[in-house]
Write a protein that holds these residues in place. Sequence first.
Motif, mmCIF file in Angstrom:
data_model
loop_
_atom_site.group_PDB
_atom_site.id
_atom_site.type_symbol
_atom_site.label_atom_id
_atom_site.label_comp_id
_atom_site.label_asym_id
_atom_site.label_seq_id
_atom_site.Cartn_x
_atom_site.Cartn_y
_atom_site.Cartn_z
ATOM 1 N N ARG A 48 0.844 -1.191 0.000
ATOM 2 C CA ARG A 48 0.000 0.000 0.000
ATOM 3 C C ARG A 48 0.883 1.246 0.000
ATOM 4 N NH1 ARG A 48 -5.277 1.256 2.058
ATOM 5 N NH2 ARG A 48 -5.459 3.413 2.769
ATOM 6 N N PRO A 49 0.613 2.220 -0.882
ATOM 7 C CA PRO A 49 1.438 3.437 -0.897
ATOM 8 C C PRO A 49 1.143 4.337 0.292
ATOM 9 C CG PRO A 49 -0.347 3.609 -2.490
ATOM 10 C CD PRO A 49 -0.396 2.207 -1.962
ATOM 11 N N VAL A 50 2.174 4.873 0.883
ATOM 12 C CA VAL A 50 2.023 5.812 1.992
ATOM 13 C C VAL A 50 3.052 6.926 1.824
ATOM 14 C CG1 VAL A 50 3.586 4.528 3.501
ATOM 15 C CG2 VAL A 50 1.898 6.040 4.512
ATOM 16 N N THR A 51 2.637 8.154 2.119
ATOM 17 C CA THR A 51 3.531 9.306 1.958
ATOM 18 C C THR A 51 3.737 9.986 3.300
ATOM 19 O OG1 THR A 51 2.736 9.690 -0.305
ATOM 20 C CG2 THR A 51 3.890 11.504 0.782
ATOM 21 N N ILE A 52 5.000 10.229 3.632
ATOM 22 C CA ILE A 52 5.351 10.919 4.869
ATOM 23 C C ILE A 52 5.954 12.269 4.484
ATOM 24 C CG2 ILE A 52 6.648 10.802 7.023
ATOM 25 C CD1 ILE A 52 6.890 7.753 6.505
ATOM 26 N N THR A 53 5.360 13.339 4.970
ATOM 27 C CA THR A 53 5.785 14.691 4.593
ATOM 28 C C THR A 53 6.235 15.462 5.827
ATOM 29 O OG1 THR A 53 4.156 14.699 2.792
ATOM 30 C CG2 THR A 53 5.103 16.821 3.453
ATOM 31 N N ALA A 54 7.452 15.955 5.790
ATOM 32 C CA ALA A 54 7.955 16.792 6.883
ATOM 33 C C ALA A 54 7.339 18.179 6.788
ATOM 34 C CB ALA A 54 9.471 16.888 6.821
ATOM 35 N N ASP A 55 6.881 18.704 7.914
ATOM 36 C CA ASP A 55 6.321 20.054 7.936
ATOM 37 C C ASP A 55 7.449 21.086 7.926
ATOM 38 O OD1 ASP A 55 3.701 19.067 8.163
ATOM 39 O OD2 ASP A 55 3.907 18.885 10.341
ATOM 40 N N ASP A 56 7.294 22.123 7.108
ATOM 41 C CA ASP A 56 8.251 23.231 7.130
ATOM 42 C C ASP A 56 8.207 23.911 8.503
ATOM 43 O OD1 ASP A 56 8.923 22.701 4.505
ATOM 44 O OD2 ASP A 56 7.530 24.190 3.683
ATOM 45 N N LEU A 57 9.331 24.497 8.889
ATOM 46 C CA LEU A 57 9.430 25.112 10.218
ATOM 47 C C LEU A 57 10.276 26.374 10.143
ATOM 48 C CD1 LEU A 57 8.977 24.908 13.329
ATOM 49 C CD2 LEU A 57 11.076 23.532 13.416
ATOM 50 N N THR A 58 9.817 27.415 10.833
ATOM 51 C CA THR A 58 10.588 28.659 10.941
ATOM 52 C C THR A 58 10.838 28.948 12.417
ATOM 53 O OG1 THR A 58 9.628 29.572 8.910
ATOM 54 C CG2 THR A 58 10.652 31.120 10.436
ATOM 55 N N GLU A 64 15.554 25.719 19.834
ATOM 56 C CA GLU A 64 15.714 24.321 19.443
ATOM 57 C C GLU A 64 14.539 23.904 18.550
ATOM 58 O OE1 GLU A 64 17.849 20.797 19.302
ATOM 59 O OE2 GLU A 64 18.384 22.702 20.263
ATOM 60 N N PRO A 65 14.816 23.402 17.344
ATOM 61 C CA PRO A 65 13.724 23.019 16.440
ATOM 62 C C PRO A 65 13.007 21.762 16.915
ATOM 63 C CG PRO A 65 15.832 22.414 15.484
ATOM 64 C CD PRO A 65 16.138 23.200 16.726
ATOM 65 N N VAL A 119 15.846 29.391 9.629
ATOM 66 C CA VAL A 119 16.337 29.985 10.874
ATOM 67 C C VAL A 119 16.606 31.462 10.604
ATOM 68 C CG1 VAL A 119 18.074 29.885 12.690
ATOM 69 C CG2 VAL A 119 17.399 27.786 11.496
ATOM 70 N N THR A 120 16.005 32.334 11.407
ATOM 71 C CA THR A 120 16.088 33.768 11.149
ATOM 72 C C THR A 120 16.624 34.523 12.355
ATOM 73 O OG1 THR A 120 14.789 35.735 10.591
ATOM 74 C CG2 THR A 120 13.661 33.996 11.808
ATOM 75 N N ASP A 121 17.290 35.654 12.065
ATOM 76 C CA ASP A 121 17.747 36.554 13.127
ATOM 77 C C ASP A 121 16.605 37.428 13.635
ATOM 78 O OD1 ASP A 121 20.439 35.776 13.146
ATOM 79 O OD2 ASP A 121 20.844 36.980 11.373
ATOM 80 N N GLU A 122 15.539 37.552 12.818
ATOM 81 C CA GLU A 122 14.415 38.412 13.176
ATOM 82 C C GLU A 122 13.409 37.629 14.008
ATOM 83 O OE1 GLU A 122 14.359 41.585 12.467
ATOM 84 O OE2 GLU A 122 16.268 41.451 11.367
ATOM 85 N N PRO A 123 12.685 38.304 14.885
ATOM 86 C CA PRO A 123 11.636 37.617 15.653
ATOM 87 C C PRO A 123 10.613 36.975 14.717
ATOM 88 C CG PRO A 123 12.064 39.799 16.557
ATOM 89 C CD PRO A 123 12.802 39.723 15.252
#
Length: 199
Positions: A48-58, A64-65, A119-123
Amino acid sequence: LMDEVPDVTVTFNEDKPVNVGEYEVYAVTYAVNHYSTFDKANLEITKRPVTITADDLTIEVGVEPEFTYDVDGLVDGDELEITVSCPAYTGEAGEYEIVVECEEHPNYEVTTENGILTVTDEPVATVTGIEVNSTEHKTEYVVGEELDVEDLTIEVTMSDGTTKTVAVTEDMVTGFDSTTTGTKTLTITYEGETTTYEV
């Protein structure tokens, strides 16, 4: 000629198969004064096909991510050994690939889709408030009808003053009950903020 249409039963040599493989299947007919067994056939169960997708993160520098992911196609009760990491992350500002890995499973053909860690220097702007901004969403139901969130949207206000419109999904809504009549107040939750609407 038979006086009635026989019942047909499909049987297996063992318990009903659920795992990948080939199995022998038999079709048996039953009727008054009649019994016959058809030639056996082979049943093949493929992965059976299954897809695992990582969520984008900022995140901001120094935070710590915490990685999350979505799985599409997994049967309830089954589990996969999934690892989400960011091997290239140095802690400095920039963009890094979030990598999804999954142990091989005998019953699933796994596809992985990596995400992006920014990863950003800004809030980082956070959600400070939400409110329903759609006008065409469903507000009238009959007893026993299921929740319908088509055309239901919210306006999301961010800490930097910007706004965006987000489509509401069923898992964002609580309080729906169509077993009785009357006006019901439903709650929408998004990123820790809540708002209500009536149906």
